[in-house]
Design an enzyme around this catalytic site. Sequence first.
Site, PDB file in Angstrom:
ATOM      1  N   ASP A  61      -9.646 -54.279  -2.920  1.00  0.00           N
ATOM      2  CA  ASP A  61      -8.218 -53.959  -2.995  1.00  0.00           C
ATOM      3  C   ASP A  61      -7.431 -55.262  -3.039  1.00  0.00           C
ATOM      4  O   ASP A  61      -6.612 -55.537  -2.156  1.00  0.00           O
ATOM      5  CB  ASP A  61      -7.804 -53.084  -1.790  1.00  0.00           C
ATOM      6  CG  ASP A  61      -6.315 -52.744  -1.822  1.00  0.00           C
ATOM      7  OD1 ASP A  61      -5.696 -52.860  -2.893  1.00  0.00           O
ATOM      8  OD2 ASP A  61      -5.776 -52.375  -0.754  1.00  0.00           O
ATOM      9  N   ASN A 103      -3.677 -53.661   9.710  1.00  0.00           N
ATOM     10  CA  ASN A 103      -3.778 -52.217   9.918  1.00  0.00           C
ATOM     11  C   ASN A 103      -5.246 -51.797   9.826  1.00  0.00           C
ATOM     12  O   ASN A 103      -5.689 -50.888  10.502  1.00  0.00           O
ATOM     13  CB  ASN A 103      -2.961 -51.459   8.879  1.00  0.00           C
ATOM     14  CG  ASN A 103      -3.166 -49.964   9.000  1.00  0.00           C
ATOM     15  OD1 ASN A 103      -2.782 -49.359   9.992  1.00  0.00           O
ATOM     16  ND2 ASN A 103      -3.828 -49.364   8.005  1.00  0.00           N
ATOM     17  N   HIS A 104      -5.960 -52.509   8.953  1.00  0.00           N
ATOM     18  CA  HIS A 104      -7.354 -52.169   8.704  1.00  0.00           C
ATOM     19  C   HIS A 104      -8.138 -53.431   8.376  1.00  0.00           C
ATOM     20  O   HIS A 104      -7.549 -54.460   8.039  1.00  0.00           O
ATOM     21  CB  HIS A 104      -7.449 -51.205   7.514  1.00  0.00           C
ATOM     22  CG  HIS A 104      -6.606 -51.650   6.361  1.00  0.00           C
ATOM     23  ND1 HIS A 104      -5.346 -51.153   6.123  1.00  0.00           N
ATOM     24  CD2 HIS A 104      -6.798 -52.582   5.393  1.00  0.00           C
ATOM     25  CE1 HIS A 104      -4.818 -51.737   5.069  1.00  0.00           C
ATOM     26  NE2 HIS A 104      -5.678 -52.614   4.611  1.00  0.00           N
ATOM     27  N   GLN A 169     -11.385 -49.194   3.820  1.00  0.00           N
ATOM     28  CA  GLN A 169     -10.457 -49.921   4.697  1.00  0.00           C
ATOM     29  C   GLN A 169     -10.246 -49.170   6.021  1.00  0.00           C
ATOM     30  O   GLN A 169      -9.195 -48.546   6.237  1.00  0.00           O
ATOM     31  CB  GLN A 169      -9.108 -50.109   3.981  1.00  0.00           C
ATOM     32  CG  GLN A 169      -9.189 -51.051   2.788  1.00  0.00           C
ATOM     33  CD  GLN A 169      -7.954 -50.989   1.897  1.00  0.00           C
ATOM     34  OE1 GLN A 169      -7.418 -49.918   1.647  1.00  0.00           O
ATOM     35  NE2 GLN A 169      -7.528 -52.129   1.394  1.00  0.00           N
ATOM     36  N   ASP A 171      -9.129 -48.143   9.601  1.00  0.00           N
ATOM     37  CA  ASP A 171      -7.989 -48.567  10.427  1.00  0.00           C
ATOM     38  C   ASP A 171      -8.462 -49.099  11.778  1.00  0.00           C
ATOM     39  O   ASP A 171      -9.354 -48.515  12.399  1.00  0.00           O
ATOM     40  CB  ASP A 171      -7.054 -47.381  10.693  1.00  0.00           C
ATOM     41  CG  ASP A 171      -6.107 -47.141   9.533  1.00  0.00           C
ATOM     42  OD1 ASP A 171      -6.514 -47.350   8.377  1.00  0.00           O
ATOM     43  OD2 ASP A 171      -4.958 -46.730   9.790  1.00  0.00           O
ATOM     44  N   ASP A 201       1.618 -56.553   6.535  1.00  0.00           N
ATOM     45  CA  ASP A 201       1.215 -55.464   5.658  1.00  0.00           C
ATOM     46  C   ASP A 201       1.287 -54.128   6.396  1.00  0.00           C
ATOM     47  O   ASP A 201       0.867 -54.031   7.552  1.00  0.00           O
ATOM     48  CB  ASP A 201      -0.244 -55.743   5.232  1.00  0.00           C
ATOM     49  CG  ASP A 201      -0.746 -54.803   4.165  1.00  0.00           C
ATOM     50  OD1 ASP A 201      -0.073 -54.668   3.133  1.00  0.00           O
ATOM     51  OD2 ASP A 201      -1.817 -54.197   4.369  1.00  0.00           O
ATOM     52  N   GLU A 208       1.328 -46.687  14.190  1.00  0.00           N
ATOM     53  CA  GLU A 208       0.990 -45.274  14.351  1.00  0.00           C
ATOM     54  C   GLU A 208       0.133 -45.055  15.602  1.00  0.00           C
ATOM     55  O   GLU A 208      -0.835 -45.782  15.806  1.00  0.00           O
ATOM     56  CB  GLU A 208       0.147 -44.860  13.146  1.00  0.00           C
ATOM     57  CG  GLU A 208       0.581 -43.595  12.508  1.00  0.00           C
ATOM     58  CD  GLU A 208      -0.204 -43.359  11.216  1.00  0.00           C
ATOM     59  OE1 GLU A 208       0.336 -42.704  10.350  1.00  0.00           O
ATOM     60  OE2 GLU A 208      -1.355 -43.825  11.094  1.00  0.00           O
ATOM     61  N   GLU A 241       6.498 -55.145   5.619  1.00  0.00           N
ATOM     62  CA  GLU A 241       6.442 -54.145   4.560  1.00  0.00           C
ATOM     63  C   GLU A 241       6.542 -52.773   5.224  1.00  0.00           C
ATOM     64  O   GLU A 241       5.588 -52.302   5.848  1.00  0.00           O
ATOM     65  CB  GLU A 241       5.114 -54.237   3.799  1.00  0.00           C
ATOM     66  CG  GLU A 241       5.051 -53.245   2.652  1.00  0.00           C
ATOM     67  CD  GLU A 241       3.637 -52.805   2.276  1.00  0.00           C
ATOM     68  OE1 GLU A 241       3.457 -52.353   1.144  1.00  0.00           O
ATOM     69  OE2 GLU A 241       2.722 -52.880   3.122  1.00  0.00           O
ATOM     70  N   ASP A 308       2.468 -54.417  -6.207  1.00  0.00           N
ATOM     71  CA  ASP A 308       2.094 -53.003  -6.224  1.00  0.00           C
ATOM     72  C   ASP A 308       2.853 -52.293  -7.347  1.00  0.00           C
ATOM     73  O   ASP A 308       3.553 -52.921  -8.132  1.00  0.00           O
ATOM     74  CB  ASP A 308       2.414 -52.357  -4.869  1.00  0.00           C
ATOM     75  CG  ASP A 308       1.487 -52.861  -3.765  1.00  0.00           C
ATOM     76  OD1 ASP A 308       0.303 -53.139  -4.062  1.00  0.00           O
ATOM     77  OD2 ASP A 308       1.954 -52.985  -2.616  1.00  0.00           O
TER      78      ASP A 308
HETATM   79  C1  GLC Z   1       0.044 -52.809   1.179  1.00  0.00           C
HETATM   80  C2  GLC Z   1      -0.167 -53.764   0.027  1.00  0.00           C
HETATM   81  C3  GLC Z   1      -1.097 -53.136  -0.964  1.00  0.00           C
HETATM   82  C4  GLC Z   1      -2.412 -52.797  -0.281  1.00  0.00           C
HETATM   83  C5  GLC Z   1      -2.176 -51.962   0.961  1.00  0.00           C
HETATM   84  C6  GLC Z   1      -3.402 -51.856   1.801  1.00  0.00           C
HETATM   85  O1  GLC Z   1       0.703 -51.668   0.790  1.00  0.00           O
HETATM   86  O2  GLC Z   1       1.069 -54.100  -0.547  1.00  0.00           O
HETATM   87  O3  GLC Z   1      -1.318 -53.966  -2.061  1.00  0.00           O
HETATM   88  O4  GLC Z   1      -3.212 -52.074  -1.149  1.00  0.00           O
HETATM   89  O5  GLC Z   1      -1.178 -52.506   1.785  1.00  0.00           O
HETATM   90  O6  GLC Z   1      -3.613 -53.036   2.525  1.00  0.00           O
END
Ligand code: GLC
Length: 555
Positions: A61, A103-104, A169, A171, A201, A208, A241, A308
């Site tokens: 990713d 997050n992951h 990915q 979490d 990110d 959560e 983000e 994205d």
């Molecule tokens: C965010 C990033 C994106 C990625 C996602 C998972 O949304 O902008 O590119 O795929 O996180 O980490």
Amino acid sequence: MIEDLWYKNSIIYSLDLDTFMDGNGDGVGDLPGLINRLDYLHSLGVDVLWLAPFQPSPNRDNGYDITDYYGVDRRYGSSGDFVEFMNHARKRGMRIILDLVVNHTSDQHPWFKQACRDPQSEYRDWYLWSKKRPSGWNKGMVFPGVQKAVWTRHPKAKAYYHHRFYEFQPDLNMDNPHVRAEIRRIMGYWLQLGVDGFRVDAVPFILEPSQEPKGELNFEYLAEMRQFLQWRAGHAALLGEANVAPKDTRRYFGDGRDGLNMMFNFWVNQHLFYALASGDTKPLEDALEATRQIPDATQWAMFLRNHDELDIDRLPKQRRDKVFKRFGPEPGMQLYHRGIRRRLASMLGDRRHLELANSMLFGLPGSPVMRYGDEIGMGEDLSLKERDAVRTPMQWSSERNGGFSTARKTVHPVISEGPYGYQSINVDAQRRDPGSLLNWMIKMIRVRKECPEIGWGEWALLHTGVPGVLAMCYSWRGNQVVVLHNFNRQPQQVRLVMEGEGCERLVSLLDTDDSKANRKGHHDIALTAFGYKWFRVGGLNYALRREPAAPDESH
Ligand code: GLC
């Protein structure tokens, strides 16, 4: 002083190492390549670079699936190259922010592997597990259509693990204090190497709750990160983000000290694209008003495009359809039912429209974030999968591979056909052409930098009486700047009624078209189709007569 907060008024530029510049000829961009292009970025006027993840990763990713938070993927160079890069950036006074993807992890991360292998392992509780398949296993996917579930069974672990994003990915369990301590260590590590902050990110997903039913978000985790950041580096900032509705943004910013320093303004972004698609600026004006109130020490990051898809999910259906119809009419241009996987220049097509959009970027209340390649008007490659369409290599010249690499094969193919091919769209050609988009951008950035009012000041919408014309006035320390944007395809004549010292004279910042008020104090200003104008109120030297800071402005 509040001016110490650099992120309030900075030009930010985002890039992925792998597609920017290949320094060693293996087809993948890298740190030595980027170092080589720092002078280009510096002379463009970039203050801050945001680097996409470059840590070791199976790269399923775009690097947002990390296997070692403390390293540099070998494809991009070494930790030594990173330190060299930081030194080169610092010499030029540029600030660096890194993606913080916590997050992951990747499912190949040793923590996850260990957690799967051994239920007794301390890492088991670093992730989220369920013996039985949870009821919401196929709800809340971030990539609908591509992703089938948010809970997937792992054969080795003999349990289901949670993943908001792709199944590779998993979490992290933020409720585990060891995980939070590890995240602080990661932040501390890169801060020690000199970075100025992080683009965090997927913030809402980090916060959560781990247990079902998922109730309130854990904003105290964000406060913890922020506090740690500021303890380690007083000047550093978190840029989050979080694509959330305006009513929720307050929680993310907190009181200015316990939340994010900056957030991307997704709300304004989507309404701006609606205005560009329809010529109707009213919803954009409402979006600006809805996101106006933020704590003094925080700032919006304004942007047009990112790495994205252009996400328009938050627009009402009818408006979303208009944007799709205008900018992404073919199914192959659309993604996840909510977005458009295209670049700015190819969506807008018309140079005048493109200038209008970019002039807006620099004229919106916040710090502008540019995307690599948009300064020369690069296009997309729809034959690549999903979001990779907008991640093709930077087009530097008309040489092989657009000057990006000497290799036979590059990380993604360089765009080499059609109107956006590197043969016609590249830095070298535009550098030499005074009328090029690149030179226009350089001028625009210079003018934006001469208008600190936009980053620091108060703003008001001015009444023009003409639909589709957005007029804003920024004021700071006794100086004022007025920016006008005509979203109509037709030329428009607008009347501005302004009051106050110096208002009889508007000095144009982009051309020689100054405006003098008539006897009644009105300015009658002609705007071309998709035209825009930037004025300084009272004369160019007004900026030099800046009032000193008011006592309540010193923080
Ligand atoms: C965010 C990033 C994106 C990625 C996602 C998972 O949304 O902008 O590119 O795929 O996180 O980490």
